[in-house]
Design a protein around this motif. Structure first.
Motif, PDB file in Angstrom:
ATOM      1  N   LEU A 166      -2.142   6.529   3.949  1.00 38.70           N
ATOM      2  CA  LEU A 166      -2.158   4.880   4.473  1.00 38.70           C
ATOM      3  C   LEU A 166      -0.852   4.418   4.175  1.00 38.70           C
ATOM      4  O   LEU A 166       0.006   4.777   3.329  1.00 38.70           O
ATOM      5  N   ILE A 167      -0.579   3.611   5.230  1.00 39.51           N
ATOM      6  CA  ILE A 167       0.699   2.930   5.302  1.00 39.51           C
ATOM      7  C   ILE A 167       0.744   1.456   5.673  1.00 39.51           C
ATOM      8  O   ILE A 167      -0.067   1.004   6.512  1.00 39.51           O
ATOM      9  N   GLY A 168       1.245   0.665   5.039  1.00 37.57           N
ATOM     10  CA  GLY A 168       1.101  -0.891   4.824  1.00 37.57           C
ATOM     11  C   GLY A 168       0.018  -1.457   3.937  1.00 37.57           C
ATOM     12  O   GLY A 168      -0.637  -0.775   3.302  1.00 37.57           O
ATOM     13  N   THR A 169      -0.142  -2.675   4.261  1.00 40.21           N
ATOM     14  CA  THR A 169      -1.139  -3.530   3.384  1.00 40.21           C
ATOM     15  C   THR A 169      -2.820  -2.853   3.626  1.00 40.21           C
ATOM     16  O   THR A 169      -3.039  -2.763   4.773  1.00 40.21           O
ATOM     17  N   LEU A 170      -3.310  -3.045   2.699  1.00 44.50           N
ATOM     18  CA  LEU A 170      -4.899  -2.540   2.937  1.00 44.50           C
ATOM     19  C   LEU A 170      -5.679  -3.691   2.693  1.00 44.50           C
ATOM     20  O   LEU A 170      -5.932  -4.155   1.363  1.00 44.50           O
ATOM     21  N   ASP A 171      -6.228  -4.228   3.786  1.00 42.83           N
ATOM     22  CA  ASP A 171      -7.041  -5.252   3.824  1.00 42.83           C
ATOM     23  C   ASP A 171      -8.583  -4.952   3.939  1.00 42.83           C
ATOM     24  O   ASP A 171      -8.890  -3.709   4.222  1.00 42.83           O
ATOM     25  N   SER A 172      -9.530  -6.043   3.909  1.00 42.63           N
ATOM     26  CA  SER A 172     -11.019  -5.750   4.388  1.00 42.63           C
ATOM     27  C   SER A 172     -11.365  -4.947   5.368  1.00 42.63           C
ATOM     28  O   SER A 172     -11.836  -4.001   5.504  1.00 42.63           O
ATOM     29  N   ALA A 173     -10.293  -5.413   6.696  1.00 43.99           N
ATOM     30  CA  ALA A 173     -10.938  -5.107   7.691  1.00 43.99           C
ATOM     31  C   ALA A 173     -10.244  -3.654   8.081  1.00 43.99           C
ATOM     32  O   ALA A 173     -10.942  -2.635   8.663  1.00 43.99           O
ATOM     33  N   ARG A 174      -9.032  -3.380   7.648  1.00 40.37           N
ATOM     34  CA  ARG A 174      -8.572  -1.913   7.490  1.00 40.37           C
ATOM     35  C   ARG A 174      -9.471  -0.985   6.718  1.00 40.37           C
ATOM     36  O   ARG A 174      -9.554   0.159   7.022  1.00 40.37           O
ATOM     37  N   THR A 175      -9.868  -1.510   5.576  1.00 42.37           N
ATOM     38  CA  THR A 175     -10.703  -0.801   4.646  1.00 42.37           C
ATOM     39  C   THR A 175     -11.783  -0.005   5.458  1.00 42.37           C
ATOM     40  O   THR A 175     -12.249   0.904   5.323  1.00 42.37           O
ATOM     41  N   GLN A 176     -12.419  -1.005   6.297  1.00 37.81           N
ATOM     42  CA  GLN A 176     -13.693  -0.600   7.022  1.00 37.81           C
ATOM     43  C   GLN A 176     -13.336   0.399   7.995  1.00 37.81           C
ATOM     44  O   GLN A 176     -14.229   1.489   8.074  1.00 37.81           O
ATOM     45  N   VAL A 177     -12.086   0.384   8.768  1.00 39.77           N
ATOM     46  CA  VAL A 177     -11.689   1.346   9.548  1.00 39.77           C
ATOM     47  C   VAL A 177     -11.496   2.728   9.015  1.00 39.77           C
ATOM     48  O   VAL A 177     -11.967   3.708   9.582  1.00 39.77           O
ATOM     49  N   VAL A 178     -10.934   2.605   7.659  1.00 43.26           N
ATOM     50  CA  VAL A 178     -10.609   3.700   7.310  1.00 43.26           C
ATOM     51  C   VAL A 178     -11.763   4.497   6.408  1.00 43.26           C
ATOM     52  O   VAL A 178     -12.036   5.693   6.796  1.00 43.26           O
ATOM     53  N   MET A 179     -12.738   3.388   6.073  1.00 47.02           N
ATOM     54  CA  MET A 179     -14.172   4.212   5.649  1.00 47.02           C
ATOM     55  C   MET A 179     -14.721   4.562   6.807  1.00 47.02           C
ATOM     56  O   MET A 179     -15.120   6.039   6.599  1.00 47.02           O
ATOM     57  N   GLU A 180     -14.909   4.439   7.937  1.00 41.79           N
ATOM     58  CA  GLU A 180     -15.484   4.567   9.092  1.00 41.79           C
ATOM     59  C   GLU A 180     -14.952   6.074   9.632  1.00 41.79           C
ATOM     60  O   GLU A 180     -15.671   6.935   9.935  1.00 41.79           O
ATOM     61  N   ILE A 205      -7.025  10.636  -0.549  1.00 40.87           N
ATOM     62  CA  ILE A 205      -6.250   9.289   0.072  1.00 40.87           C
ATOM     63  C   ILE A 205      -5.044   9.170  -0.538  1.00 40.87           C
ATOM     64  O   ILE A 205      -4.759   8.714  -1.667  1.00 40.87           O
ATOM     65  N   ASP A 206      -4.101   9.038   0.190  1.00 43.96           N
ATOM     66  CA  ASP A 206      -2.490   8.901   0.018  1.00 43.96           C
ATOM     67  C   ASP A 206      -2.350   7.669   0.245  1.00 43.96           C
ATOM     68  O   ASP A 206      -1.994   6.982   1.195  1.00 43.96           O
ATOM     69  N   ILE A 207      -1.743   6.964  -1.136  1.00 44.31           N
ATOM     70  CA  ILE A 207      -1.113   5.568  -0.758  1.00 44.31           C
ATOM     71  C   ILE A 207       0.246   5.608  -0.928  1.00 44.31           C
ATOM     72  O   ILE A 207       0.777   4.483  -1.424  1.00 44.31           O
ATOM     73  N   THR A 208       0.897   6.442  -0.826  1.00 47.71           N
ATOM     74  CA  THR A 208       2.308   6.563  -0.929  1.00 47.71           C
ATOM     75  C   THR A 208       2.946   5.212  -0.064  1.00 47.71           C
ATOM     76  O   THR A 208       4.094   4.750  -0.650  1.00 47.71           O
ATOM     77  N   GLY A 209       2.478   5.139   1.164  1.00 47.72           N
ATOM     78  CA  GLY A 209       2.957   4.094   1.959  1.00 47.72           C
ATOM     79  C   GLY A 209       2.284   2.727   1.652  1.00 47.72           C
ATOM     80  O   GLY A 209       2.820   1.674   2.505  1.00 47.72           O
ATOM     81  N   VAL A 210       1.767   2.532   0.663  1.00 49.02           N
ATOM     82  CA  VAL A 210       0.982   1.238   0.465  1.00 49.02           C
ATOM     83  C   VAL A 210       2.100   0.439  -0.690  1.00 49.02           C
ATOM     84  O   VAL A 210       2.512   0.925  -1.575  1.00 49.02           O
ATOM     85  N   PRO A 211       2.644  -0.635  -0.018  1.00 53.41           N
ATOM     86  CA  PRO A 211       3.788  -1.369  -0.915  1.00 53.41           C
ATOM     87  C   PRO A 211       3.199  -1.835  -2.242  1.00 53.41           C
ATOM     88  O   PRO A 211       4.026  -1.879  -3.099  1.00 53.41           O
ATOM     89  N   ALA A 212       1.798  -2.111  -2.362  1.00 52.59           N
ATOM     90  CA  ALA A 212       1.719  -2.763  -3.673  1.00 52.59           C
ATOM     91  C   ALA A 212       0.114  -2.503  -3.783  1.00 52.59           C
ATOM     92  O   ALA A 212      -0.600  -2.514  -3.045  1.00 52.59           O
ATOM     93  N   VAL A 213      -0.183  -2.341  -5.043  1.00 56.13           N
ATOM     94  CA  VAL A 213      -1.635  -2.459  -5.355  1.00 56.13           C
ATOM     95  C   VAL A 213      -2.168  -3.672  -6.288  1.00 56.13           C
ATOM     96  O   VAL A 213      -1.577  -3.495  -7.320  1.00 56.13           O
ATOM     97  N   ASP A 214      -2.770  -4.313  -5.587  1.00 53.77           N
ATOM     98  CA  ASP A 214      -3.497  -5.361  -6.543  1.00 53.77           C
ATOM     99  C   ASP A 214      -5.166  -5.303  -6.787  1.00 53.77           C
ATOM    100  O   ASP A 214      -5.749  -4.249  -6.390  1.00 53.77           O
ATOM    101  N   THR A 215      -5.938  -6.109  -7.361  1.00 49.72           N
ATOM    102  CA  THR A 215      -7.206  -5.760  -7.829  1.00 49.72           C
ATOM    103  C   THR A 215      -7.985  -5.773  -6.374  1.00 49.72           C
ATOM    104  O   THR A 215      -8.859  -4.953  -6.451  1.00 49.72           O
ATOM    105  N   GLN A 216      -7.594  -6.370  -5.425  1.00 50.63           N
ATOM    106  CA  GLN A 216      -8.449  -6.552  -4.077  1.00 50.63           C
ATOM    107  C   GLN A 216      -8.222  -4.933  -3.397  1.00 50.63           C
ATOM    108  O   GLN A 216      -9.125  -4.284  -3.073  1.00 50.63           O
ATOM    109  N   VAL A 217      -6.916  -4.566  -3.368  1.00 50.52           N
ATOM    110  CA  VAL A 217      -6.716  -3.183  -2.684  1.00 50.52           C
ATOM    111  C   VAL A 217      -7.238  -2.230  -3.469  1.00 50.52           C
ATOM    112  O   VAL A 217      -8.023  -1.110  -2.922  1.00 50.52           O
TER     113      VAL A 217
END
Length: 278
Positions: free
Chosen positions: A159-173, A189-201
């Motif tokens: 994963l690279i970039g922000t992980l939002d609801s729409a993208r999570t759905q694509v990842v899951m599918e 599931i590699d989050i090296t390219g995810v800039p930040a992790v909050d509660t939603q992510v």
């Protein structure tokens, strides 16, 4: 429509029919385009004005096609609307030459009609652009969420970039589809390219892991950098029994060991992997 209004409309229609070549040539000159591009539209409009049902479906269809075609050619919506508005000036010259009261009053009605049709080209352009943007966004989501096969029975989602609801759905599918196609039992599931992790992510990640588990695959989350680890602890986020690793290499080594492969690191930092025979 009253009898008087009907008479003024018929007068405009008669002028459009009698002065077709003259008006069409003048319209072409004003719009700075070819007569072939405007002839069908002109005739459809003339026929619609002669129809008492006020059916402009054919006119709107040709306008939509003209707007989309000119958009593909790089024209702005204002350029297309201006082409339509130029017809008013061309028709006004014919009306002025006629000089009758019916023609002058009919031109006011005709001018309002052309204004509406010009605005319609804006609507078509906006709708077309919105569709293009949505299609491009979906394509970017597909490209930004690849699922790759790392080893037999092991797949990864970098994963690279922000992980939002729409993208999570694509990842899951995509992950679930790949698990079905490959029969893989381990997913990284590699989050090296995810800039930040909050509660939603974090919640999005947990949903993806749960979905993969329902398919019978064990998940490992890798790429937990020190800054992200500190944020996770500060926010009190719990990953429960989900395995986390600092790097993709560590996650792959864990998944290989879980899949029954024996990993050794002889000298010269070469890695040898031996799969146990069943």
């Amino acid at each position: 429509m009253t009898a008087h209004a009907d008479a003024t409309r018929r007068r405009v229609h008669d002028l459009l029919r009698a002065e077709e070549e003259r008006i069409l040539q003048r319209w072409t000159d004003l719009a700075k385009t070819s007569a072939e591009e405007l002839r069908d539209l002109y005739r459809a409009l003339r026929l619609a004005l002669g129809d008492e049902r006020d059916d402009l479906a054919d006119v709107r269809g040709l306008l939509a096609e003209l707007s989309r075609e000119r958009a593909r050619q790089g024209h702005t919506p204002s350029d297309t609307a201006r082409v339509v508005f130029c017809l008013k000036e061309a028709v006004h010259e014919a009306v002025a030459s006629d000089g009758s009261a019916e023609a002058l009053k009919g031109f006011i009605w005709f001018s309002r009609l052309i204004d509406d049709l010009g605005l319609y080209t804006f609507e078509v352009y906006a709708t077309a652009r919105e569709k293009i943007i949505l299609d491009q966004a979906e394509q970017l989501l597909e490209l930004s969420t690849p699922v790759v096969k790392l080893w037999e029975g092991i797949v990864a989602v970098p994963l690279i970039g922000t992980l939002d609801s729409a993208r999570t759905q694509v990842v899951m599918e995509k992950l679930l589809q790949t698990l079905v196609e490959t029969g893989a039992e381990h997913a990284v599931i590699d989050i090296t390219g995810v800039p930040a992790v909050d509660t939603q992510v974090a919640q999005h990640l947990l949903k993806t892991v749960v979905a993969a588990r329902l398919m019978g695959a064990e998940c490992v989350i890798s790429g937990i950098r020190p800054q992200i680890a500190h944020t996770i602890v500060t926010l009190g986020i719990e990953f429960g029994d989900i395995i986390t690793k600092a790097s993709l290499a560590d996650a792959l080594a864990y998944a290989l060991s879980r899949s029954g492969a024996e990993i050794s690191t002889p000298r010269r930092t070469r890695i040898a992997v031996r799969t146990e025979e069943v």
